[in-house]
Design a protein around this motif. Structure first.
Motif, short mmCIF file in Angstrom:
data_model
loop_
_atom_site.label_atom_id
_atom_site.label_comp_id
_atom_site.label_asym_id
_atom_site.label_seq_id
_atom_site.Cartn_x
_atom_site.Cartn_y
_atom_site.Cartn_z
N UNK A 2 0.87 -1.18 0.00
CA UNK A 2 0.00 0.00 0.00
C UNK A 2 0.90 1.22 0.00
N UNK A 3 0.62 2.15 -0.90
CA UNK A 3 1.46 3.36 -1.00
C UNK A 3 0.59 4.59 -1.21
N UNK A 4 0.86 5.61 -0.42
CA UNK A 4 0.21 6.91 -0.56
C UNK A 4 1.28 7.96 -0.82
N UNK A 5 1.01 8.85 -1.75
CA UNK A 5 1.94 9.95 -2.02
C UNK A 5 1.17 11.26 -2.07
N UNK A 15 -8.02 20.92 7.67
CA UNK A 15 -7.15 19.94 7.02
C UNK A 15 -6.89 18.81 8.01
N UNK A 16 -7.42 17.61 7.70
CA UNK A 16 -7.24 16.46 8.58
C UNK A 16 -5.94 15.73 8.28
N UNK A 17 -5.58 15.61 7.01
CA UNK A 17 -4.31 15.03 6.57
C UNK A 17 -3.67 16.01 5.61
N UNK A 18 -2.39 16.23 5.74
CA UNK A 18 -1.72 17.20 4.88
C UNK A 18 -0.46 16.58 4.28
N UNK A 19 -0.51 16.30 2.98
CA UNK A 19 0.65 15.81 2.23
C UNK A 19 1.22 14.52 2.85
N UNK A 20 0.37 13.54 3.08
CA UNK A 20 0.77 12.27 3.68
C UNK A 20 1.52 11.42 2.67
N UNK A 21 2.68 10.91 3.05
CA UNK A 21 3.45 9.95 2.28
C UNK A 21 3.63 8.73 3.16
#
Length: 53
Positions: A2-5, A15-21
């Protein structure tokens, strides 16, 4: 795997999530721990983003 960029999740102007990697390798067990209330509140939006895809 699983990958998030660069994932950002907003609720109106909050803003709950900001630029999550994040990368979770295949076959690994991953847990969410929170050191404080602010980080604890980000776990819900992260899980909702994970289950949408």
């Amino acid at each position: 795997m699983i990958e998030f960029k660069g994932v950002t999740k907003k609720y109106d102007n909050v803003i709950a999530l900001n630029n999550l990697n994040l990368v979770i390798p295949a076959g690994k067990i991953f847990g969410f721990l929170a050191a404080d209330r602010i980080n604890m509140l980000a776990k819900g939006p992260l899980m909702s983003v994970c289950t949408i895809f």
